[in-house]
Design a protein around this motif. Structure first.
Motif, PDB file in Angstrom:
ATOM      1  N   SER A 146       0.832  -1.206   0.000  1.00  0.00           N
ATOM      2  CA  SER A 146       0.000   0.000   0.000  1.00  0.00           C
ATOM      3  C   SER A 146       0.864   1.253   0.000  1.00  0.00           C
ATOM      4  O   SER A 146       0.540   2.239  -0.672  1.00  0.00           O
ATOM      5  CB  SER A 146      -0.931  -0.002   1.213  1.00  0.00           C
TER       6      SER A 146
ATOM      7  N   GLN B 296     -13.934   4.092   2.796  1.00  0.00           N
ATOM      8  CA  GLN B 296     -13.298   3.771   1.518  1.00  0.00           C
ATOM      9  C   GLN B 296     -13.031   2.270   1.408  1.00  0.00           C
ATOM     10  O   GLN B 296     -13.237   1.664   0.341  1.00  0.00           O
ATOM     11  CB  GLN B 296     -11.996   4.559   1.379  1.00  0.00           C
ATOM     12  N   LEU B 297     -12.567   1.664   2.489  1.00  0.00           N
ATOM     13  CA  LEU B 297     -12.332   0.217   2.469  1.00  0.00           C
ATOM     14  C   LEU B 297     -13.620  -0.552   2.224  1.00  0.00           C
ATOM     15  O   LEU B 297     -13.643  -1.530   1.465  1.00  0.00           O
ATOM     16  CB  LEU B 297     -11.698  -0.223   3.785  1.00  0.00           C
TER      17      LEU B 297
ATOM     18  N   TRP C 246     -14.564  -0.288  -1.489  1.00  0.00           N
ATOM     19  CA  TRP C 246     -13.767  -1.179  -2.329  1.00  0.00           C
ATOM     20  C   TRP C 246     -14.126  -2.640  -2.069  1.00  0.00           C
ATOM     21  O   TRP C 246     -14.148  -3.454  -2.987  1.00  0.00           O
ATOM     22  CB  TRP C 246     -12.273  -0.953  -2.072  1.00  0.00           C
TER      23      TRP C 246
ATOM     24  N   ALA D  94     -17.423  -3.327  -3.932  1.00  0.00           N
ATOM     25  CA  ALA D  94     -17.507  -2.630  -5.220  1.00  0.00           C
ATOM     26  C   ALA D  94     -18.470  -3.337  -6.174  1.00  0.00           C
ATOM     27  O   ALA D  94     -19.106  -2.698  -7.026  1.00  0.00           O
ATOM     28  CB  ALA D  94     -16.122  -2.532  -5.860  1.00  0.00           C
TER      29      ALA D  94
ATOM     30  N   THR E 133     -16.539  -8.499 -11.108  1.00  0.00           N
ATOM     31  CA  THR E 133     -15.863  -7.576 -10.192  1.00  0.00           C
ATOM     32  C   THR E 133     -15.333  -8.299  -8.965  1.00  0.00           C
ATOM     33  O   THR E 133     -14.223  -8.008  -8.498  1.00  0.00           O
ATOM     34  CB  THR E 133     -16.825  -6.454  -9.769  1.00  0.00           C
TER      35      THR E 133
ATOM     36  N   ILE F 176     -11.488  -7.966  -8.176  1.00  0.00           N
ATOM     37  CA  ILE F 176     -11.095  -7.226  -6.969  1.00  0.00           C
ATOM     38  C   ILE F 176     -11.475  -8.052  -5.747  1.00  0.00           C
ATOM     39  O   ILE F 176     -12.500  -7.795  -5.100  1.00  0.00           O
ATOM     40  CB  ILE F 176     -11.770  -5.839  -6.906  1.00  0.00           C
TER      41      ILE F 176
ATOM     42  N   ALA G  65      -8.853  -5.276  -2.646  1.00  0.00           N
ATOM     43  CA  ALA G  65      -9.650  -4.147  -2.165  1.00  0.00           C
ATOM     44  C   ALA G  65      -8.956  -3.460  -0.997  1.00  0.00           C
ATOM     45  O   ALA G  65      -8.975  -2.226  -0.885  1.00  0.00           O
ATOM     46  CB  ALA G  65     -11.039  -4.634  -1.752  1.00  0.00           C
TER      47      ALA G  65
ATOM     48  N   LEU H  44      -6.045  -1.386  -2.431  1.00  0.00           N
ATOM     49  CA  LEU H  44      -6.558  -0.198  -3.122  1.00  0.00           C
ATOM     50  C   LEU H  44      -7.051   0.842  -2.115  1.00  0.00           C
ATOM     51  O   LEU H  44      -6.750   2.035  -2.241  1.00  0.00           O
ATOM     52  CB  LEU H  44      -7.692  -0.587  -4.070  1.00  0.00           C
ATOM     53  N   GLY H  45      -7.803   0.389  -1.118  1.00  0.00           N
ATOM     54  CA  GLY H  45      -8.316   1.322  -0.128  1.00  0.00           C
ATOM     55  C   GLY H  45      -7.203   2.008   0.645  1.00  0.00           C
ATOM     56  O   GLY H  45      -7.201   3.243   0.800  1.00  0.00           O
TER      57      GLY H  45
END
Length: 289
Positions: A75, A116-117, A120, A123, A145, A149, A154, A157-158
């Motif tokens: 990350s 945000q987590l 994701w 999603a 998806t 992901i 996820a 990304l988060g």
């Protein structure tokens, strides 16, 4: 014999500050509180140190530590690369590029990381499939998806995109700290903008970037615990799964705290040596040159 040596020596003698009674009272209170804490740690059976020792090196806990380390550095790598690009775009004379970078930073700094987590992680609820094709037209290829992901991706990304918003401001502050004349000198030597950034600006900016970058890395190590909400088995997720079965919450949480302290201490030592390396020539007390 120099008759003036006495007054000179007395003038150069160090000044000793008078200790006030309130300071001694505060010290005494702190010592008593520390003694009470140590006593509670060793006499309160609810800490269950035997259980802590039993699970400290348990395979499931060690696997969770490895997941935490992977999440942290993956990350941070994503955040640093994207944050550097965003910082450069923020400083661009093109208002569209700088505006897009500002919008990214504004959004990801302005919304909670936990939210945000979750976005994701779920999603697929927004976009069941993702595909490539003609904009507003047919798609040539699509992917599920959830398959594209998974929760581990996820989590990266988060964490990475959120970190990029903060690292963008850190890198931008470092670039701004470099005198503009350095870029002019590089241009006079025939350096292009990218070469100037890589070989002139960023090396000098590292002195300003490294301290907050180290703090962001340590913070990232700890906030990886939030990936528990989307089912990723990091360190906290592993100990949570264990105490959900044996109901020994406190000892298992102590195990997690011990390992977080160990990892953050290692990062702090690394940060110290990196700061000392990039601080050479700027710190007047530095004698390692």
């Amino acid at each position: 014999m120099d008759t003036n040596s006495g007054p000179i020596d007395s003038a150069l003698a160090p000044v000793r500050r008078r200790q006030h009674p309130a300071q001694w009272a505060l010290v005494a209170a702190l010592v008593v509180l520390l003694a009470m804490l140590v006593n509670a740690l060793f006499t309160n059976p609810n800490f269950a140190w035997g259980t802590v020792a039993e699970y400290l090196f348990a395979p499931r806990v060690l696997a969770g530590i490895w997941t935490t380390v992977q999440l942290t550095f993956t990350s941070m790598l994503l955040g640093l690369v994207l944050g550097t690009v965003l910082a450069v775009l923020r400083l661009s004379s093109n208002r569209v590029l700088s505006g897009v970078a500002w919008l990214f930073v504004w959004f990801f700094r302005g919304t909670p990381l936990l939210v945000q987590l979750l976005f994701w992680g779920f999603a697929a609820a927004l976009f069941p499939t993702l595909g490539l094709g003609i904009p507003f037209g047919p798609e040539f290829i699509t992917w599920d998806t959830n398959a594209l992901i998974p929760f581990s991706v996820a989590a990266i990304l988060g964490l990475g995109l959120n970190s990029a918003a903060y690292l963008a401001e850190i890198v931008r502050a470092g670039i701004i700290s470099v005198p503009y004349g350095q870029s002019d000198a590089a241009a006079a030597l025939g350096f292009g903008r990218l070469r100037t950034l890589r070989h002139v600006v960023l090396p000098q900016a590292m002195r300003v970037i490294i301290p907050p970058l180290g703090n962001e890395t340590i913070s990232m190590l700890k906030v990886t615990s939030l990936v528990l909400v989307i089912g990723v088995q990091d360190l906290l997720g592993s100990v949570t799964e264990i105490y959900a079965k044996n109901f020994k919450q406190i000892p298992l949480l102590i195990v997690a705290c011990v390992w977080y302290l160990v990892m953050t201490s290692v990062l702090s030592v690394g940060q110290y040596y990196i700061e000392r390396k990039y601080g050479r020539g700027f710190n007047g007390n530095d004698r390692s040159r």
